[in-house]
Scaffold this motif. Structure first.
Motif, PDB file in Angstrom:
ATOM      1  N   GLN A 129       0.816  -1.217   0.000  1.00 11.14           N
ATOM      2  CA  GLN A 129       0.000   0.000   0.000  1.00 11.14           C
ATOM      3  C   GLN A 129       0.846   1.262   0.000  1.00 11.14           C
ATOM      4  O   GLN A 129       0.523   2.234  -0.678  1.00 11.14           O
ATOM      5  CB  GLN A 129      -0.948  -0.004   1.194  1.00 11.14           C
ATOM      6  N   PHE A 130       1.968   1.238   0.755  1.00 12.71           N
ATOM      7  CA  PHE A 130       2.807   2.434   0.806  1.00 12.71           C
ATOM      8  C   PHE A 130       3.532   2.663  -0.519  1.00 12.71           C
ATOM      9  O   PHE A 130       3.645   3.798  -0.976  1.00 12.71           O
ATOM     10  CB  PHE A 130       3.796   2.365   1.971  1.00 12.71           C
ATOM     11  N   ILE A 131       3.997   1.590  -1.138  1.00 13.85           N
ATOM     12  CA  ILE A 131       4.657   1.739  -2.442  1.00 13.85           C
ATOM     13  C   ILE A 131       3.639   2.254  -3.461  1.00 13.85           C
ATOM     14  O   ILE A 131       3.905   3.184  -4.221  1.00 13.85           O
ATOM     15  CB  ILE A 131       5.283   0.396  -2.893  1.00 13.85           C
ATOM     16  N   GLY A 132       2.446   1.684  -3.450  1.00 11.67           N
ATOM     17  CA  GLY A 132       1.379   2.114  -4.365  1.00 11.67           C
ATOM     18  C   GLY A 132       1.062   3.586  -4.197  1.00 11.67           C
ATOM     19  O   GLY A 132       0.980   4.338  -5.178  1.00 11.67           O
ATOM     20  N   LEU A 133       0.928   3.999  -2.949  1.00 13.75           N
ATOM     21  CA  LEU A 133       0.586   5.397  -2.663  1.00 13.75           C
ATOM     22  C   LEU A 133       1.695   6.334  -3.122  1.00 13.75           C
ATOM     23  O   LEU A 133       1.429   7.362  -3.766  1.00 13.75           O
ATOM     24  CB  LEU A 133       0.325   5.555  -1.155  1.00 13.75           C
ATOM     25  N   LEU A 134       2.922   5.960  -2.822  1.00 15.40           N
ATOM     26  CA  LEU A 134       4.079   6.797  -3.183  1.00 15.40           C
ATOM     27  C   LEU A 134       4.181   6.962  -4.702  1.00 15.40           C
ATOM     28  O   LEU A 134       4.309   8.089  -5.215  1.00 15.40           O
ATOM     29  CB  LEU A 134       5.360   6.146  -2.629  1.00 15.40           C
ATOM     30  N   ILE A 135       4.072   5.846  -5.421  1.00 12.14           N
ATOM     31  CA  ILE A 135       4.172   5.894  -6.890  1.00 12.14           C
ATOM     32  C   ILE A 135       3.007   6.717  -7.448  1.00 12.14           C
ATOM     33  O   ILE A 135       3.178   7.538  -8.359  1.00 12.14           O
ATOM     34  CB  ILE A 135       4.128   4.452  -7.493  1.00 12.14           C
ATOM     35  N   MET A 136       1.829   6.512  -6.897  1.00 13.50           N
ATOM     36  CA  MET A 136       0.631   7.212  -7.396  1.00 13.50           C
ATOM     37  C   MET A 136       0.776   8.732  -7.221  1.00 13.50           C
ATOM     38  O   MET A 136       0.482   9.501  -8.144  1.00 13.50           O
ATOM     39  CB  MET A 136      -0.597   6.706  -6.648  1.00 13.50           C
ATOM     40  N   VAL A 137       1.239   9.147  -6.055  1.00 12.86           N
ATOM     41  CA  VAL A 137       1.406  10.582  -5.792  1.00 12.86           C
ATOM     42  C   VAL A 137       2.440  11.165  -6.763  1.00 12.86           C
ATOM     43  O   VAL A 137       2.206  12.214  -7.377  1.00 12.86           O
ATOM     44  CB  VAL A 137       1.831  10.821  -4.321  1.00 12.86           C
ATOM     45  N   LEU A 138       3.569  10.472  -6.924  1.00  9.59           N
ATOM     46  CA  LEU A 138       4.631  10.995  -7.787  1.00  9.59           C
ATOM     47  C   LEU A 138       4.190  11.076  -9.247  1.00  9.59           C
ATOM     48  O   LEU A 138       4.379  12.093  -9.904  1.00  9.59           O
ATOM     49  CB  LEU A 138       5.890  10.116  -7.669  1.00  9.59           C
ATOM     50  N   VAL A 139       3.579   9.990  -9.745  1.00 11.28           N
ATOM     51  CA  VAL A 139       3.170   9.961 -11.157  1.00 11.28           C
ATOM     52  C   VAL A 139       2.115  11.038 -11.435  1.00 11.28           C
ATOM     53  O   VAL A 139       2.226  11.819 -12.396  1.00 11.28           O
ATOM     54  CB  VAL A 139       2.628   8.558 -11.544  1.00 11.28           C
ATOM     55  N   PHE A 140       1.107  11.130 -10.579  1.00 12.18           N
ATOM     56  CA  PHE A 140       0.054  12.119 -10.825  1.00 12.18           C
ATOM     57  C   PHE A 140       0.548  13.549 -10.604  1.00 12.18           C
ATOM     58  O   PHE A 140       0.065  14.474 -11.256  1.00 12.18           O
ATOM     59  CB  PHE A 140      -1.183  11.808  -9.981  1.00 12.18           C
ATOM     60  N   TYR A 141       1.531  13.729  -9.725  1.00 13.79           N
ATOM     61  CA  TYR A 141       2.090  15.064  -9.528  1.00 13.79           C
ATOM     62  C   TYR A 141       2.813  15.507 -10.804  1.00 13.79           C
ATOM     63  O   TYR A 141       2.662  16.645 -11.254  1.00 13.79           O
ATOM     64  CB  TYR A 141       3.057  15.066  -8.337  1.00 13.79           C
ATOM     65  N   GLY A 156      -2.580   8.046 -16.197  1.00 19.33           N
ATOM     66  CA  GLY A 156      -1.881   8.006 -14.911  1.00 19.33           C
ATOM     67  C   GLY A 156      -2.109   6.699 -14.184  1.00 19.33           C
ATOM     68  O   GLY A 156      -1.171   6.079 -13.679  1.00 19.33           O
ATOM     69  N   LEU A 157      -3.368   6.270 -14.169  1.00 15.80           N
ATOM     70  CA  LEU A 157      -3.707   5.033 -13.448  1.00 15.80           C
ATOM     71  C   LEU A 157      -3.018   3.817 -14.083  1.00 15.80           C
ATOM     72  O   LEU A 157      -2.527   2.927 -13.377  1.00 15.80           O
ATOM     73  CB  LEU A 157      -5.226   4.849 -13.430  1.00 15.80           C
ATOM     74  N   LEU A 158      -2.977   3.813 -15.427  1.00 14.26           N
ATOM     75  CA  LEU A 158      -2.312   2.701 -16.124  1.00 14.26           C
ATOM     76  C   LEU A 158      -0.817   2.670 -15.805  1.00 14.26           C
ATOM     77  O   LEU A 158      -0.249   1.609 -15.524  1.00 14.26           O
ATOM     78  CB  LEU A 158      -2.534   2.809 -17.643  1.00 14.26           C
TER      79      LEU A 158
END
Lengths: 194, 98
Positions: A60-72, A177-179
């Motif tokens: 979950q933490f890796i997912g969250l971190l990657i998601m924040v960075l990619v969408f930012y 982004g999600l992909l």
């Protein structure tokens, strides 16, 4: 109530949403450890015979971190300037949808059904389930699908609130982004978290 | 009971922008006629105007407005961004007419 479930970000973002999000992640981590579930992908939930206590948390933490960075990065490219704390908070809060999801595998319910499916002989393709099991499998599939749709809907609302993008720009940037996040997180969680 | 009249800024017939044609002084009964452009802020609706007033009253603090309205920071930021876009667009249109 409807707003609290489907668009909570009108009211909650930033540190407040992050605090709620971390609480949701912690609770789902506990359930995932108890029910042998992994969040190996940003919209994924898979059940295994044995899961270590650390895996669901790291997932979950890796997912969250990657998601924040990619969408930012996507936001910056598209000329939007969201705050990192809002992206982290709203995306973490979105995990509310998967809060109870690991419980679908309580007492190894789904794992057992999946293992039964693996014993299927391709030369005699007869489903190894009783009628009750078949109905149970359908209900579990429906519940999982509903939770995934809810999760994606929350992610979308989070992105909409943080980026203030509109129309096609909003929709296509979210899908792209999600992909990207899904590919990266699946690769990282399945190859480096054992 | 006094009815609060709302200044109409768009034409009910064609939705075009309205102008002030006549101004009247209640004190000395003087009237002036012409075609006066409404100020940019008058082109905002009541909700948007209320937001602008709140923004000024809180010295432009998005955090203060968000706690007053019960909205999150990015929601208020988005409202402000949308308002800035609308004001900029209105200014452009008014300049183009001149």
């Amino acid at each position: 109530m409807k707003q609290a479930l489907f668009n909570p970000f009108i009211k909650y973002a930033g540190t407040k949403a992050l605090a709620f999000g971390l609480l949701f992640i912690s609770i789902s981590w506990l359930f995932a450890t108890l029910c042998n579930a992994r969040f190996d992908g940003i919209v994924d939930l898979h059940f295994y015979d044995k899961v270590s206590w650390l895996q669901p948390m790291l997932d979950q933490f890796i997912g969250l971190l990657i998601m924040v960075l990619v969408f930012y990065l996507i936001a910056l490219v598209l000329g939007s300037k969201p705050r990192l704390i809002d992206l982290a908070g709203t995306f973490a809060y979105s995990r509310l949808a998967f809060l109870l999801a690991p419980l679908l595998n309580i007492s190894g319910l789904i794992s057992n059904l999946t293992n039964q499916l693996k014993t299927l002989d391709p030369s005699h393709p007869v489903l190894p389930f009783s009628n009750v099991q078949l109905i149970l499998l359908m209900l579990l599939s429906l519940a999982t699908l509903t939770l995934v749709v809810w999760l994606v809907a929350l992610y979308f609302k989070a992105w909409k609130t943080c980026s203030n993008l509109k129309g096609n720009k909003l929709v296509f940037s979210f899908i792209a982004g999600l992909l990207i996040v899904e590919v990266i997180t699946v690769f990282l969680t399945r190859n480096f978290i054992a | 009971m006094t009815v609060q009249k709302i200044l109409p800024v768009t034409c009910p017939s064609c939705a075009g922008r309205m102008k002030v044609q006549r101004l009247h002084c209640n004190n000395c009964d003087t009237s002036i006629e012409g075609a006066f452009e409404l100020p940019v802020l008058n082109h905002l609706n009541a909700e948007e105007l209320d937001f602008v007033l709140q923004f000024v009253k809180t010295s432009g603090s998005i955090k203060d407005i968000s706690s007053q309205l019960g909205f999150s920071y990015p929601t208020v930021r988005n409202m402000l961004d949308d308002l800035i876009k609308k004001i900029t667009q209105t200014e452009k249109e008014l300049k183009a007419k001149k």
